[in-house]
Design a protein around this motif. Sequence first.
Motif, mmCIF file in Angstrom:
data_model
loop_
_atom_site.group_PDB
_atom_site.id
_atom_site.type_symbol
_atom_site.label_atom_id
_atom_site.label_comp_id
_atom_site.label_asym_id
_atom_site.label_seq_id
_atom_site.Cartn_x
_atom_site.Cartn_y
_atom_site.Cartn_z
ATOM 1 N N GLU A 4 0.805 -1.210 0.000
ATOM 2 C CA GLU A 4 0.000 0.000 0.000
ATOM 3 C C GLU A 4 0.841 1.265 0.000
ATOM 4 O O GLU A 4 0.326 2.335 -0.260
ATOM 5 C CB GLU A 4 -0.943 0.014 1.204
ATOM 6 C CG GLU A 4 -2.034 -1.010 1.108
ATOM 7 C CD GLU A 4 -3.087 -0.839 2.188
ATOM 8 O OE1 GLU A 4 -2.874 -0.056 3.126
ATOM 9 O OE2 GLU A 4 -4.121 -1.490 2.081
ATOM 10 N N ASN A 5 2.124 1.152 0.321
ATOM 11 C CA ASN A 5 2.987 2.328 0.312
ATOM 12 C C ASN A 5 3.073 2.881 -1.103
ATOM 13 O O ASN A 5 3.009 2.141 -2.074
ATOM 14 C CB ASN A 5 4.410 1.961 0.768
ATOM 15 C CG ASN A 5 4.431 1.419 2.171
ATOM 16 O OD1 ASN A 5 3.909 2.026 3.096
ATOM 17 N ND2 ASN A 5 5.035 0.253 2.347
ATOM 18 N N TYR A 6 3.259 4.193 -1.208
ATOM 19 C CA TYR A 6 3.406 4.782 -2.536
ATOM 20 C C TYR A 6 4.723 4.311 -3.154
ATOM 21 O O TYR A 6 5.775 4.387 -2.523
ATOM 22 C CB TYR A 6 3.386 6.316 -2.478
ATOM 23 C CG TYR A 6 3.659 6.892 -3.843
ATOM 24 C CD1 TYR A 6 2.652 6.941 -4.806
ATOM 25 C CD2 TYR A 6 4.942 7.299 -4.198
ATOM 26 C CE1 TYR A 6 2.908 7.418 -6.081
ATOM 27 C CE2 TYR A 6 5.201 7.775 -5.473
ATOM 28 C CZ TYR A 6 4.188 7.826 -6.401
ATOM 29 O OH TYR A 6 4.443 8.279 -7.674
ATOM 30 N N THR A 7 4.668 3.827 -4.384
ATOM 31 C CA THR A 7 5.878 3.412 -5.103
ATOM 32 C C THR A 7 5.826 3.913 -6.540
ATOM 33 O O THR A 7 4.739 4.111 -7.108
ATOM 34 C CB THR A 7 6.061 1.881 -5.131
ATOM 35 O OG1 THR A 7 4.960 1.301 -5.810
ATOM 36 C CG2 THR A 7 6.154 1.299 -3.738
ATOM 37 N N ALA A 8 7.004 4.112 -7.091
ATOM 38 C CA ALA A 8 7.154 4.448 -8.507
ATOM 39 C C ALA A 8 8.432 3.767 -8.970
ATOM 40 O O ALA A 8 9.394 3.653 -8.199
ATOM 41 C CB ALA A 8 7.245 5.957 -8.695
ATOM 42 N N ILE A 91 11.543 7.267 3.224
ATOM 43 C CA ILE A 91 11.601 7.374 1.773
ATOM 44 C C ILE A 91 12.834 6.607 1.318
ATOM 45 O O ILE A 91 13.935 6.848 1.812
ATOM 46 C CB ILE A 91 11.666 8.855 1.355
ATOM 47 C CG1 ILE A 91 10.353 9.550 1.752
ATOM 48 C CG2 ILE A 91 11.949 8.982 -0.140
ATOM 49 C CD1 ILE A 91 10.370 11.052 1.615
ATOM 50 N N VAL A 92 12.630 5.665 0.385
ATOM 51 C CA VAL A 92 13.726 4.801 -0.047
ATOM 52 C C VAL A 92 13.831 4.815 -1.568
ATOM 53 O O VAL A 92 12.828 4.653 -2.279
ATOM 54 C CB VAL A 92 13.502 3.346 0.443
ATOM 55 C CG1 VAL A 92 14.621 2.433 -0.041
ATOM 56 C CG2 VAL A 92 13.383 3.301 1.963
ATOM 57 N N THR A 107 10.109 4.270 -3.030
ATOM 58 C CA THR A 107 9.035 3.861 -2.126
ATOM 59 C C THR A 107 8.963 4.854 -0.966
ATOM 60 O O THR A 107 9.976 5.130 -0.323
ATOM 61 C CB THR A 107 9.279 2.448 -1.552
ATOM 62 O OG1 THR A 107 9.504 1.545 -2.632
ATOM 63 C CG2 THR A 107 8.093 1.975 -0.729
ATOM 64 N N HIS A 108 7.788 5.388 -0.727
ATOM 65 C CA HIS A 108 7.556 6.206 0.466
ATOM 66 C C HIS A 108 6.814 5.304 1.443
ATOM 67 O O HIS A 108 5.600 5.129 1.367
ATOM 68 C CB HIS A 108 6.749 7.458 0.137
ATOM 69 C CG HIS A 108 6.677 8.411 1.285
ATOM 70 N ND1 HIS A 108 6.478 9.753 1.107
ATOM 71 C CD2 HIS A 108 6.799 8.230 2.631
ATOM 72 C CE1 HIS A 108 6.465 10.358 2.300
ATOM 73 N NE2 HIS A 108 6.642 9.427 3.233
ATOM 74 N N ILE A 109 7.589 4.685 2.347
ATOM 75 C CA ILE A 109 7.053 3.727 3.314
ATOM 76 C C ILE A 109 6.259 4.494 4.374
ATOM 77 O O ILE A 109 6.809 5.348 5.065
ATOM 78 C CB ILE A 109 8.190 2.921 3.969
ATOM 79 C CG1 ILE A 109 8.964 2.156 2.891
ATOM 80 C CG2 ILE A 109 7.641 1.975 5.033
ATOM 81 C CD1 ILE A 109 10.293 1.607 3.349
ATOM 82 N N GLY A 110 4.999 4.191 4.446
ATOM 83 C CA GLY A 110 4.126 4.885 5.397
ATOM 84 C C GLY A 110 3.197 5.878 4.723
ATOM 85 O O GLY A 110 2.245 6.346 5.346
ATOM 86 N N LEU A 111 3.466 6.224 3.464
ATOM 87 C CA LEU A 111 2.513 7.042 2.704
ATOM 88 C C LEU A 111 1.503 6.056 2.118
ATOM 89 O O LEU A 111 1.758 5.397 1.114
ATOM 90 C CB LEU A 111 3.209 7.844 1.600
ATOM 91 C CG LEU A 111 2.276 8.674 0.697
ATOM 92 C CD1 LEU A 111 1.403 9.624 1.513
ATOM 93 C CD2 LEU A 111 3.074 9.423 -0.354
ATOM 94 N N TRP A 125 4.734 13.252 -5.770
ATOM 95 C CA TRP A 125 5.882 12.369 -6.008
ATOM 96 C C TRP A 125 5.973 12.005 -7.484
ATOM 97 O O TRP A 125 7.074 11.889 -8.035
ATOM 98 C CB TRP A 125 5.813 11.117 -5.145
ATOM 99 C CG TRP A 125 6.263 11.302 -3.731
ATOM 100 C CD1 TRP A 125 5.635 10.804 -2.615
ATOM 101 C CD2 TRP A 125 7.432 11.978 -3.236
ATOM 102 N NE1 TRP A 125 6.340 11.146 -1.483
ATOM 103 C CE2 TRP A 125 7.448 11.871 -1.836
ATOM 104 C CE3 TRP A 125 8.461 12.689 -3.856
ATOM 105 C CZ2 TRP A 125 8.450 12.429 -1.043
ATOM 106 C CZ3 TRP A 125 9.460 13.258 -3.072
ATOM 107 C CH2 TRP A 125 9.442 13.119 -1.683
ATOM 108 N N GLY A 126 4.830 11.815 -8.140
ATOM 109 C CA GLY A 126 4.857 11.547 -9.574
ATOM 110 C C GLY A 126 5.533 12.683 -10.331
ATOM 111 O O GLY A 126 6.379 12.456 -11.199
#
Length: 159
Positions: A4-8, A91-92, A107-111, A125-126
């Motif tokens: 569910e974390n935001y990833t790109a 943020i990774v 990956t923004h872990i927790g977003l 972030w996009g």
Amino acid sequence: MTEENYTAEYVVPQAPQAVFEAINNVRGWWSENVNGETDRAGSTFLYGYRDVHRAEIRVTELVPGKRVAWHIVKNNFSFTRDKSEWTGTDIVFDIEPVAGGTRLRFTHIGLVPEYECFEVCSNGWGTYVVGSLKALITTGKGNPNEGEPRNESEERLSA
């Protein structure tokens, strides 16, 4: 379990070290309003965008050509009920050599979707990671927020 974390994620033709260096040039892709060192593990930098967003970010991991990680120490949004939504998130940037170049996975872990800012922050972030950072990596020119004149007291986050 679904992530569910935001990833790109995307692939660029540049070498992993070039991607690593571009990520650490935060002023070149995210915002010119960054104070502090962004390229030294253990350092803390301040990010600011007008009166909309302020964050204190600690660089937690730097592995040349492989990984950059940040921890959000403090956060302040002007547009959410919980002003500190990002506080405590990570943020990774994972960098991996692949045929023809380098894969960057952000990956923004927790977003997560439960956050009030999820849609706005995902779009942001996009713009910055998929748009500006990718442009900085591939062309040498990103599209960060422009610098804004302000005094030192405006840079500090409220507790």
